[in-house]
Scaffold this motif. Structure first.
Motif, short mmCIF file in Angstrom:
data_model
loop_
_atom_site.label_atom_id
_atom_site.label_comp_id
_atom_site.label_asym_id
_atom_site.label_seq_id
_atom_site.Cartn_x
_atom_site.Cartn_y
_atom_site.Cartn_z
N ASN A 160 0.81 -1.22 0.00
CA ASN A 160 0.00 0.00 0.00
C ASN A 160 0.84 1.27 0.00
O ASN A 160 0.37 2.34 0.39
CB ASN A 160 -0.95 0.01 1.20
CG ASN A 160 -0.20 -0.13 2.51
OD1 ASN A 160 1.02 -0.33 2.53
ND2 ASN A 160 -0.92 -0.04 3.62
N ARG A 161 2.09 1.17 -0.41
CA ARG A 161 2.99 2.32 -0.50
C ARG A 161 3.05 3.09 0.81
O ARG A 161 3.02 4.33 0.82
CB ARG A 161 2.54 3.27 -1.63
CG ARG A 161 2.52 2.61 -3.00
CD ARG A 161 1.93 3.52 -4.06
NE ARG A 161 1.83 2.81 -5.34
CZ ARG A 161 2.74 2.89 -6.30
NH1 ARG A 161 3.81 3.64 -6.13
NH2 ARG A 161 2.59 2.22 -7.42
N SER A 162 3.16 2.39 1.90
CA SER A 162 3.07 3.03 3.22
C SER A 162 4.39 3.12 3.97
O SER A 162 4.45 3.67 5.06
CB SER A 162 2.07 2.24 4.09
OG SER A 162 2.54 0.90 4.27
N ARG A 163 5.46 2.62 3.39
CA ARG A 163 6.72 2.62 4.12
C ARG A 163 7.26 4.03 4.30
O ARG A 163 7.25 4.83 3.37
CB ARG A 163 7.76 1.75 3.40
CG ARG A 163 9.06 1.62 4.18
CD ARG A 163 9.99 0.59 3.57
NE ARG A 163 11.23 0.48 4.31
CZ ARG A 163 12.20 -0.38 4.05
NH1 ARG A 163 12.07 -1.22 3.02
NH2 ARG A 163 13.31 -0.40 4.77
N ARG A 164 7.74 4.32 5.51
CA ARG A 164 8.28 5.65 5.81
C ARG A 164 9.64 5.59 6.49
O ARG A 164 10.28 6.62 6.65
CB ARG A 164 7.30 6.41 6.72
CG ARG A 164 5.96 6.73 6.07
CD ARG A 164 6.11 7.72 4.93
NE ARG A 164 4.84 8.00 4.27
CZ ARG A 164 4.35 7.33 3.24
NH1 ARG A 164 5.04 6.30 2.73
NH2 ARG A 164 3.20 7.65 2.69
N TYR A 165 10.04 4.39 6.89
CA TYR A 165 11.29 4.27 7.65
C TYR A 165 12.19 3.20 7.02
O TYR A 165 11.72 2.27 6.38
CB TYR A 165 10.98 3.92 9.10
CG TYR A 165 10.00 4.87 9.74
CD1 TYR A 165 10.39 6.15 10.11
CD2 TYR A 165 8.66 4.50 9.93
CE1 TYR A 165 9.49 7.04 10.67
CE2 TYR A 165 7.75 5.38 10.49
CZ TYR A 165 8.17 6.65 10.86
OH TYR A 165 7.27 7.54 11.40
#
Length: 209
Positions: A160-165
């Motif tokens: 879901n294209r949610s990676r931030r780290y």
């Protein structure tokens, strides 16, 4: 070897430096050789002059991630294309390393090692790996860690294209910091509310007298 594997070359190189912490682990021939992983043959060609060359390529790769992370995808692609033009690749069909279930070679594309020097070979593989990732998943899948002061590069492969780290460690650190910040704001809001109530009560008491 799948083409996606080469994108890790870019991430490994970019993350040898942590600008916000003034840290740089790319300071010796051994450090450069460690980047190649299982590619022992190419690592053996590393010389002292490659250390400076690798740092130059690292800065250019970081610029690709910075542009993509900042939402300027056209710039990210332009910077990546510049690397691809300067460090061309030589694809080969390979199957000697892996076998399928029937015992026949599992044919796949493999990037031939660049003949000139180690830094050019590494840059070619890293740029081609990023190009594959960008065309397969989109430039918005290149990111920089949002847990300050980290800013390590990462490839977002989440559904879901949610990676931030860049890692679970940074994600945990950021979540803890956010939790503490919320608690601090709640405490301040509660204290302010209490002071307001006390002021109102004092005002009522004075008016009654």
């Amino acid at each position: 070897m799948e083409m996606a594997h080469y994108s890790d070359y870019a991430v490994r190189l970019v993350n040898t430096e942590e600008p916000a912490r003034s840290k740089d682990s790319l300071t010796s021939v051994d450090a450069v050789r460690a980047l190649f992983g299982a590619s022992v043959q190419m690592a053996r060609r590393v010389t002292d002059t490659d250390v400076t060359r690798f740092r130059n390529v690292r800065g250019r790769l970081r610029s690709v991630f910075e542009a993509a992370d900042g939402g300027d995808h056209v710039l990210a692609v332009d910077l990546l294309n510049s690397l691809l033009m300067e460090f061309p690749v030589s694809p080969q069909v390979s199957g000697h390393e892996t076998l399928g279930e029937d015992g026949a070679p599992d044919w796949h594309l493999h990037l031939a090692e660049h003949p000139s020097n180690a830094s050019a070979g590494y840059a070619a593989m890293a740029a081609m790996g990023l190009a594959f990732h960008v065309t397969e998943h989109g430039p918005d899948r290149l990111g920089l860690c949002q847990a300050p002061p980290c800013r390590n590069a990462y490839l977002d492969t989440s559904t879901n294209r949610s990676r931030r780290y860049c890692s679970d460690r940074c994600a945990t650190r950021a979540n803890v910091a956010a939790y503490r910040a919320r608690k601090r704001l709640e405490a301040e809001a509660s204290a302010h509310s209490g002071r307001t109530a006390d002021t109102a009560q004092d005002s009522r008491a004075l008016s009654e007298h």
